[in-house]
Structure formats: C-alpha cells, structure tokens
Design a protein around this motif. Structure first.
Motif, PDB file in Angstrom:
ATOM      1  N   PHE A  25       1.052  -1.174   0.133  1.00  0.00           N
ATOM      2  CA  PHE A  25       0.066  -0.149   0.002  1.00  0.00           C
ATOM      3  C   PHE A  25       0.923   1.204   0.012  1.00  0.00           C
ATOM      4  N   MET A  26       1.901   1.197   0.671  1.00  0.00           N
ATOM      5  CA  MET A  26       2.793   2.349   0.845  1.00  0.00           C
ATOM      6  C   MET A  26       3.436   2.652  -0.597  1.00  0.00           C
ATOM      7  N   GLN A  27       3.833   1.568  -1.119  1.00  0.00           N
ATOM      8  CA  GLN A  27       4.533   1.724  -2.586  1.00  0.00           C
ATOM      9  C   GLN A  27       3.696   2.347  -3.544  1.00  0.00           C
ATOM     10  N   ARG A  28       2.369   1.627  -3.452  1.00  0.00           N
ATOM     11  CA  ARG A  28       1.221   2.244  -4.353  1.00  0.00           C
ATOM     12  C   ARG A  28       0.757   3.754  -4.146  1.00  0.00           C
ATOM     13  N   THR A  29       1.198   4.143  -2.809  1.00  0.00           N
ATOM     14  CA  THR A  29       0.660   5.425  -2.786  1.00  0.00           C
ATOM     15  C   THR A  29       1.700   6.265  -3.244  1.00  0.00           C
ATOM     16  N   TYR A  30       2.984   6.025  -2.913  1.00  0.00           N
ATOM     17  CA  TYR A  30       4.132   6.806  -3.479  1.00  0.00           C
ATOM     18  C   TYR A  30       4.073   6.627  -4.950  1.00  0.00           C
ATOM     19  N   GLN A  31       4.036   5.587  -5.616  1.00  0.00           N
ATOM     20  CA  GLN A  31       4.011   5.403  -6.951  1.00  0.00           C
ATOM     21  C   GLN A  31       3.064   6.158  -7.886  1.00  0.00           C
ATOM     22  N   GLY A  32       1.810   6.535  -7.015  1.00  0.00           N
ATOM     23  CA  GLY A  32       0.887   7.310  -7.590  1.00  0.00           C
ATOM     24  C   GLY A  32       1.092   8.671  -7.764  1.00  0.00           C
ATOM     25  N   LEU A  33       1.915   9.279  -6.698  1.00  0.00           N
ATOM     26  CA  LEU A  33       2.361  10.862  -6.623  1.00  0.00           C
ATOM     27  C   LEU A  33       3.654  10.955  -7.493  1.00  0.00           C
ATOM     28  N   PHE A  34       4.590   9.689  -7.517  1.00  0.00           N
ATOM     29  CA  PHE A  34       5.856   9.975  -8.200  1.00  0.00           C
ATOM     30  C   PHE A  34       5.982   8.656  -9.012  1.00  0.00           C
ATOM     31  N   PRO A  35       5.312   8.457 -10.207  1.00  0.00           N
ATOM     32  CA  PRO A  35       5.418   7.188 -11.176  1.00  0.00           C
ATOM     33  C   PRO A  35       6.736   6.894 -11.433  1.00  0.00           C
ATOM     34  N   ASN A  36       7.831   7.749 -11.535  1.00  0.00           N
ATOM     35  CA  ASN A  36       9.053   7.081 -12.142  1.00  0.00           C
ATOM     36  C   ASN A  36      10.297   7.087 -11.202  1.00  0.00           C
ATOM     37  N   GLU A  37       9.760   7.067  -9.890  1.00  0.00           N
ATOM     38  CA  GLU A  37      10.871   6.777  -8.855  1.00  0.00           C
ATOM     39  C   GLU A  37      10.511   5.232  -8.514  1.00  0.00           C
ATOM     40  N   ASP A  38      11.893   4.727  -7.704  1.00  0.00           N
ATOM     41  CA  ASP A  38      11.695   3.538  -7.086  1.00  0.00           C
ATOM     42  C   ASP A  38      11.688   3.700  -5.714  1.00  0.00           C
ATOM     43  N   PHE A  39      10.650   2.744  -5.145  1.00  0.00           N
ATOM     44  CA  PHE A  39      10.353   2.954  -3.773  1.00  0.00           C
ATOM     45  C   PHE A  39      10.658   1.691  -2.738  1.00  0.00           C
ATOM     46  N   SER A  40      11.843   1.217  -3.150  1.00  0.00           N
ATOM     47  CA  SER A  40      12.039  -0.142  -2.610  1.00  0.00           C
ATOM     48  C   SER A  40      12.571  -0.077  -1.201  1.00  0.00           C
ATOM     49  N   HIS A  41      13.142   1.536  -1.049  1.00  0.00           N
ATOM     50  CA  HIS A  41      13.628   1.822   0.321  1.00  0.00           C
ATOM     51  C   HIS A  41      12.658   1.768   1.326  1.00  0.00           C
ATOM     52  N   LEU A  42      11.069   1.889   0.960  1.00  0.00           N
ATOM     53  CA  LEU A  42      10.103   1.954   1.921  1.00  0.00           C
ATOM     54  C   LEU A  42      10.134   0.696   2.970  1.00  0.00           C
ATOM     55  N   GLU A  43      10.751  -0.362   2.442  1.00  0.00           N
ATOM     56  CA  GLU A  43      10.641  -1.640   3.316  1.00  0.00           C
ATOM     57  C   GLU A  43      11.354  -1.308   4.622  1.00  0.00           C
ATOM     58  N   GLN A  44      12.572  -0.506   4.381  1.00  0.00           N
ATOM     59  CA  GLN A  44      13.384  -0.185   5.751  1.00  0.00           C
ATOM     60  C   GLN A  44      12.271   0.872   6.732  1.00  0.00           C
ATOM     61  N   THR A  45      11.448   1.624   5.887  1.00  0.00           N
ATOM     62  CA  THR A  45      10.625   2.489   6.851  1.00  0.00           C
ATOM     63  C   THR A  45       9.730   1.492   7.527  1.00  0.00           C
ATOM     64  N   VAL A  46       8.899   0.331   7.025  1.00  0.00           N
ATOM     65  CA  VAL A  46       7.932  -0.260   7.601  1.00  0.00           C
ATOM     66  C   VAL A  46       8.951  -1.091   8.584  1.00  0.00           C
ATOM     67  N   LYS A  47       9.865  -1.789   8.300  1.00  0.00           N
ATOM     68  CA  LYS A  47      10.837  -2.474   9.190  1.00  0.00           C
ATOM     69  C   LYS A  47      11.137  -1.816  10.626  1.00  0.00           C
ATOM     70  N   GLN A  48      11.365  -0.540  10.227  1.00  0.00           N
ATOM     71  CA  GLN A  48      11.792   0.401  11.514  1.00  0.00           C
ATOM     72  C   GLN A  48      10.881   0.920  12.294  1.00  0.00           C
ATOM     73  N   TYR A  49       9.607   1.116  11.713  1.00  0.00           N
ATOM     74  CA  TYR A  49       8.753   2.025  12.390  1.00  0.00           C
ATOM     75  C   TYR A  49       7.150   1.135  12.642  1.00  0.00           C
ATOM     76  N   PHE A  50       7.098  -0.009  12.006  1.00  0.00           N
ATOM     77  CA  PHE A  50       5.733  -0.595  12.036  1.00  0.00           C
ATOM     78  C   PHE A  50       5.890  -1.664  13.329  1.00  0.00           C
ATOM     79  N   SER A  51       5.154  -1.412  14.421  1.00  0.00           N
ATOM     80  CA  SER A  51       5.188  -2.225  15.691  1.00  0.00           C
ATOM     81  C   SER A  51       3.611  -2.315  16.267  1.00  0.00           C
ATOM     82  N   SER A  52       3.501  -2.919  17.401  1.00  0.00           N
ATOM     83  CA  SER A  52       2.244  -2.688  18.115  1.00  0.00           C
ATOM     84  C   SER A  52       1.914  -1.341  18.839  1.00  0.00           C
ATOM     85  N   ASP A  53       3.101  -0.484  18.744  1.00  0.00           N
ATOM     86  CA  ASP A  53       2.689   0.757  19.066  1.00  0.00           C
ATOM     87  C   ASP A  53       2.161   1.800  18.004  1.00  0.00           C
TER      88      ASP A  53
END
Length: 186
Positions: A25-53
C-alpha cells in the motif's frame, strides 16, 4: 474484530503479520504521486517503524453473499491490491481498499505525545465516497480516547486532493518542511 466505517465498508485493526501488505500500500501510494521513482527503500521504513505501538487499520468492502460478485468484481487473497481483475473465488475475502497507519510523535513546542499519520491511502476505484473523511474522523476519535490533544501528518504540496481533504477537516499548516538537494560533486 471489525466494525462498520460507512455503509458498505468495514474497518478492522491490522496485525504485525500484514507487514508486506502495508508495504504494498505504501509503494502504491508513492508510485501514484511519483510514478518514475523506485520505492524499494520503503521496506526499511516499515521495518523500523511498524510495531504494536503504531496501529494499522484496513478498510474492506462488506462481505457479499457467496456467488453474488459480478463478473467485473474482484475476489482475491489479502496480499493483492492490484486493479486488474482477479480470478473469482467466492470464499476468498475481498482485498482491503484503504489503509490508515498511525505512529507517535512529540510536539516540539509543548512536549506532548500525539498521533502522527504515516499513511492514509484509498485505492482509486473507491475514492470520492467519503472513506478518507471517515478514516480521519475514526483516527481523531481514537486519538481523543487515548488522550492526545492533536494529530500530525505530512502531505506533499503536489497532492491537492489530500490537501483539500485535510483543510476541509480543519487541519492547519504548523510548519513547513524544507529541503535542499545537494550535489555529490566537489
């Protein structure tokens, strides 16, 4: 557990097991706004911030009776958010059509913890139906119940539909995030 968000749509709390779906969903969000970019780095964002909190909510269409999906409607597994028609399978749940992921931030002026919206995304086929507004009201109620006095979010200046939504809901610009792109050349 799920509850009705709007007629025809339910909201349910996501789990940590849905990390890959959140990433899609995050990749689709950003690709909709910036279609020519690579958003593979978002995996690190999810890994770092997604938690039970950092709660995640999904919006899904209410389940229809078996066999009532039309030829143009989708049945799918939970991991798909593609707009392409998928094989019909009456027992498979419908994919989420929106998500809301919220974290925590500290107000730099007063020092209070508050909710911060990481992502709010509604798939294009379901936009302009009140889902974004309903999600914002949902998260505002959630934040009030936990004692927050404000909600923060970041929105790209080029994302006019989102800016309009937030302005209509009473959100105000508190700060301006500025960037300067630097050259690696010396």
């Amino acid at each position: 557990m799920s509850e009705q968000l709007l007629p025809g749509y339910i909201i349910r709390r996501g789990s940590l097991l849905e990390r890959s779906l959140l990433l899609k969903f995050m990749q689709r969000t950003y690709q909709g706004l910036f279609p020519n970019e690579d958003f593979s780095h978002l995996e690190q964002t999810v890994k770092q911030y997604f938690s039970s909190d950092t709660p995640l909510w999904w919006v899904e269409e209410e389940e229809r009776e078996q066999g009532s999906r039309g030829a143009g409607e989708q049945g799918s597994n939970k991991e798909s958010i593609s707009s392409a028609p998928l094989p019909l399978c009456p027992s498979a749940p419908l994919p989420p059509i929106a998500c809301l992921w919220v974290g925590n931030a500290i107000d730099q002026v007063h020092g209070n913890r508050h909710a911060h919206i990481f992502i709010l995304y509604v798939v294009p086929e379901h936009r302009r139906r009140g889902i974004g507004t309903a999600l914002m009201r949902y998260v505002e109620n959630w934040a009030i119940q936990r004692g927050d006095r404000q909600i923060g979010l970041q929105v790209f200046q080029s994302n006019k539909p989102a800016l309009n939504l937030y302005n209509q809901l009473g959100y105000q610009t508190q700060s301006i995030w500025m960037v300067k792109f630097l050259s690696a050349e010396k």
